[in-house]
Scaffold this motif. Structure first.
Motif, PDB file in Angstrom:
ATOM      1  N   ARG A 182       0.845  -1.193   0.000  1.00 40.77           N
ATOM      2  CA  ARG A 182       0.000   0.000   0.000  1.00 40.77           C
ATOM      3  C   ARG A 182       0.880   1.242   0.000  1.00 40.77           C
ATOM      4  NH1 ARG A 182      -5.505  -0.674   2.499  1.00 40.77           N
ATOM      5  NH2 ARG A 182      -5.792  -2.912   2.591  1.00 40.77           N
ATOM      6  N   PRO A 183       0.461   2.227  -0.736  1.00 39.42           N
ATOM      7  CA  PRO A 183       1.239   3.466  -0.718  1.00 39.42           C
ATOM      8  C   PRO A 183       1.101   4.151   0.643  1.00 39.42           C
ATOM      9  CG  PRO A 183      -0.767   3.748  -2.005  1.00 39.42           C
ATOM     10  CD  PRO A 183      -0.678   2.299  -1.634  1.00 39.42           C
ATOM     11  N   LYS A 184       2.132   4.839   1.071  1.00 36.76           N
ATOM     12  CA  LYS A 184       2.102   5.541   2.353  1.00 36.76           C
ATOM     13  C   LYS A 184       1.125   6.700   2.246  1.00 36.76           C
ATOM     14  CE  LYS A 184       4.821   7.575   5.968  1.00 36.76           C
ATOM     15  NZ  LYS A 184       3.831   7.359   6.968  1.00 36.76           N
ATOM     16  N   THR A 185       0.251   6.790   3.238  1.00 30.12           N
ATOM     17  CA  THR A 185      -0.704   7.888   3.263  1.00 30.12           C
ATOM     18  C   THR A 185       0.001   9.140   3.750  1.00 30.12           C
ATOM     19  OG1 THR A 185      -2.483   6.355   3.761  1.00 30.12           O
ATOM     20  CG2 THR A 185      -2.886   8.671   4.248  1.00 30.12           C
ATOM     21  N   VAL A 186      -0.208  10.217   3.043  1.00 31.73           N
ATOM     22  CA  VAL A 186       0.371  11.500   3.433  1.00 31.73           C
ATOM     23  C   VAL A 186      -0.792  12.420   3.795  1.00 31.73           C
ATOM     24  CG1 VAL A 186       1.777  13.455   2.701  1.00 31.73           C
ATOM     25  CG2 VAL A 186       2.328  11.148   1.891  1.00 31.73           C
ATOM     26  N   TYR A 187      -0.795  12.859   5.050  1.00 33.75           N
ATOM     27  CA  TYR A 187      -1.861  13.726   5.532  1.00 33.75           C
ATOM     28  C   TYR A 187      -1.434  15.181   5.470  1.00 33.75           C
ATOM     29  CZ  TYR A 187      -4.055   9.572   7.513  1.00 33.75           C
ATOM     30  OH  TYR A 187      -4.654   8.347   7.687  1.00 33.75           O
ATOM     31  N   SER A 188      -2.425  16.040   5.316  1.00 35.80           N
ATOM     32  CA  SER A 188      -2.158  17.466   5.422  1.00 35.80           C
ATOM     33  C   SER A 188      -1.874  17.769   6.897  1.00 35.80           C
ATOM     34  CB  SER A 188      -3.367  18.280   4.945  1.00 35.80           C
ATOM     35  OG  SER A 188      -4.458  18.131   5.859  1.00 35.80           O
ATOM     36  N   ASP A 189      -1.367  18.946   7.172  1.00 42.62           N
ATOM     37  CA  ASP A 189      -1.093  19.323   8.557  1.00 42.62           C
ATOM     38  C   ASP A 189      -2.366  19.262   9.397  1.00 42.62           C
ATOM     39  OD1 ASP A 189       1.560  19.713   7.929  1.00 42.62           O
ATOM     40  OD2 ASP A 189       1.410  21.901   7.818  1.00 42.62           O
ATOM     41  N   GLU A 190      -3.489  19.710   8.856  1.00 39.69           N
ATOM     42  CA  GLU A 190      -4.756  19.696   9.579  1.00 39.69           C
ATOM     43  C   GLU A 190      -5.220  18.263   9.832  1.00 39.69           C
ATOM     44  OE1 GLU A 190      -8.294  21.148  11.474  1.00 39.69           O
ATOM     45  OE2 GLU A 190      -6.218  21.756  11.294  1.00 39.69           O
ATOM     46  N   GLN A 191      -5.104  17.394   8.845  1.00 40.73           N
ATOM     47  CA  GLN A 191      -5.486  15.995   9.033  1.00 40.73           C
ATOM     48  C   GLN A 191      -4.618  15.335  10.104  1.00 40.73           C
ATOM     49  OE1 GLN A 191      -4.970  14.890   4.914  1.00 40.73           O
ATOM     50  NE2 GLN A 191      -7.148  14.309   4.764  1.00 40.73           N
ATOM     51  N   GLU A 192      -3.340  15.603  10.085  1.00 39.15           N
ATOM     52  CA  GLU A 192      -2.424  15.025  11.071  1.00 39.15           C
ATOM     53  C   GLU A 192      -2.745  15.546  12.462  1.00 39.15           C
ATOM     54  OE1 GLU A 192       0.190  12.780  12.999  1.00 39.15           O
ATOM     55  OE2 GLU A 192      -0.423  12.512  10.931  1.00 39.15           O
ATOM     56  N   ARG A 193      -3.072  16.827  12.587  1.00 36.01           N
ATOM     57  CA  ARG A 193      -3.445  17.404  13.872  1.00 36.01           C
ATOM     58  C   ARG A 193      -4.705  16.720  14.405  1.00 36.01           C
ATOM     59  NH1 ARG A 193      -6.912  20.548  16.189  1.00 36.01           N
ATOM     60  NH2 ARG A 193      -8.064  21.042  14.299  1.00 36.01           N
ATOM     61  N   LEU A 194      -5.705  16.559  13.545  1.00 42.96           N
ATOM     62  CA  LEU A 194      -6.952  15.918  13.949  1.00 42.96           C
ATOM     63  C   LEU A 194      -6.748  14.447  14.315  1.00 42.96           C
ATOM     64  CD1 LEU A 194      -9.322  17.552  11.351  1.00 42.96           C
ATOM     65  CD2 LEU A 194      -9.282  17.983  13.817  1.00 42.96           C
ATOM     66  N   ARG A 195      -5.892  13.760  13.578  1.00 44.16           N
ATOM     67  CA  ARG A 195      -5.571  12.366  13.895  1.00 44.16           C
ATOM     68  C   ARG A 195      -4.921  12.276  15.265  1.00 44.16           C
ATOM     69  NH1 ARG A 195      -1.926   9.118  14.919  1.00 44.16           N
ATOM     70  NH2 ARG A 195      -0.343  10.710  14.698  1.00 44.16           N
ATOM     71  N   ALA A 196      -3.966  13.160  15.537  1.00 45.89           N
ATOM     72  CA  ALA A 196      -3.265  13.154  16.819  1.00 45.89           C
ATOM     73  C   ALA A 196      -4.224  13.456  17.972  1.00 45.89           C
ATOM     74  CB  ALA A 196      -2.121  14.162  16.799  1.00 45.89           C
ATOM     75  N   VAL A 197      -5.138  14.397  17.775  1.00 42.92           N
ATOM     76  CA  VAL A 197      -6.128  14.724  18.803  1.00 42.92           C
ATOM     77  C   VAL A 197      -7.021  13.515  19.070  1.00 42.92           C
ATOM     78  CG1 VAL A 197      -8.173  16.119  19.297  1.00 42.92           C
ATOM     79  CG2 VAL A 197      -6.110  17.213  18.416  1.00 42.92           C
ATOM     80  N   ALA A 198      -7.459  12.842  18.020  1.00 42.32           N
ATOM     81  CA  ALA A 198      -8.328  11.674  18.172  1.00 42.32           C
ATOM     82  C   ALA A 198      -7.628  10.574  18.967  1.00 42.32           C
ATOM     83  CB  ALA A 198      -8.771  11.156  16.804  1.00 42.32           C
ATOM     84  N   VAL A 199      -6.377  10.304  18.659  1.00 37.71           N
ATOM     85  CA  VAL A 199      -5.614   9.275  19.369  1.00 37.71           C
ATOM     86  C   VAL A 199      -5.427   9.675  20.831  1.00 37.71           C
ATOM     87  CG1 VAL A 199      -3.333   8.181  19.542  1.00 37.71           C
ATOM     88  CG2 VAL A 199      -4.454   8.392  17.314  1.00 37.71           C
TER      89      VAL A 199
END
Length: 76
Positions: A6-23
């Motif tokens: 699978r290709p590595k998913t690259v998130y935008s800064d906002e997506q990465e921020r939201l992912r980190a908050v969710a975790v």
């Protein structure tokens, strides 16, 4: 069988921020639930009635059936 890479998913800064908050929130919820169970156990060990520990004002996961599964039936 051929392995598919699978290709590595690259998130935008906002997506990465939201992912980190969710975790972070999910981990905090796990800690809070474990602390709640410890408090319930301490109260139960101090002879607080199960009906008072698992009343209408507690979340559904803190009901008497779950309490008995987790800690066993109250001893006499």
């Amino acid at each position: 069988m051929t392995a598919v890479v699978r290709p590595k998913t690259v998130y935008s800064d906002e997506q990465e921020r939201l992912r980190a908050v969710a975790v972070e929130k999910a981990r905090a919820a796990e800690v809070a639930e474990e602390e709640a169970w410890q408090a319930i156990k301490a109260a139960r060990d101090a002879k607080v009635l199960d009906t008072d520990l698992c009343g209408e004002d507690t979340p559904p996961r803190f009901n008497r059936a779950t309490l008995n599964r987790k800690f066993g039936p109250r001893s006499a």
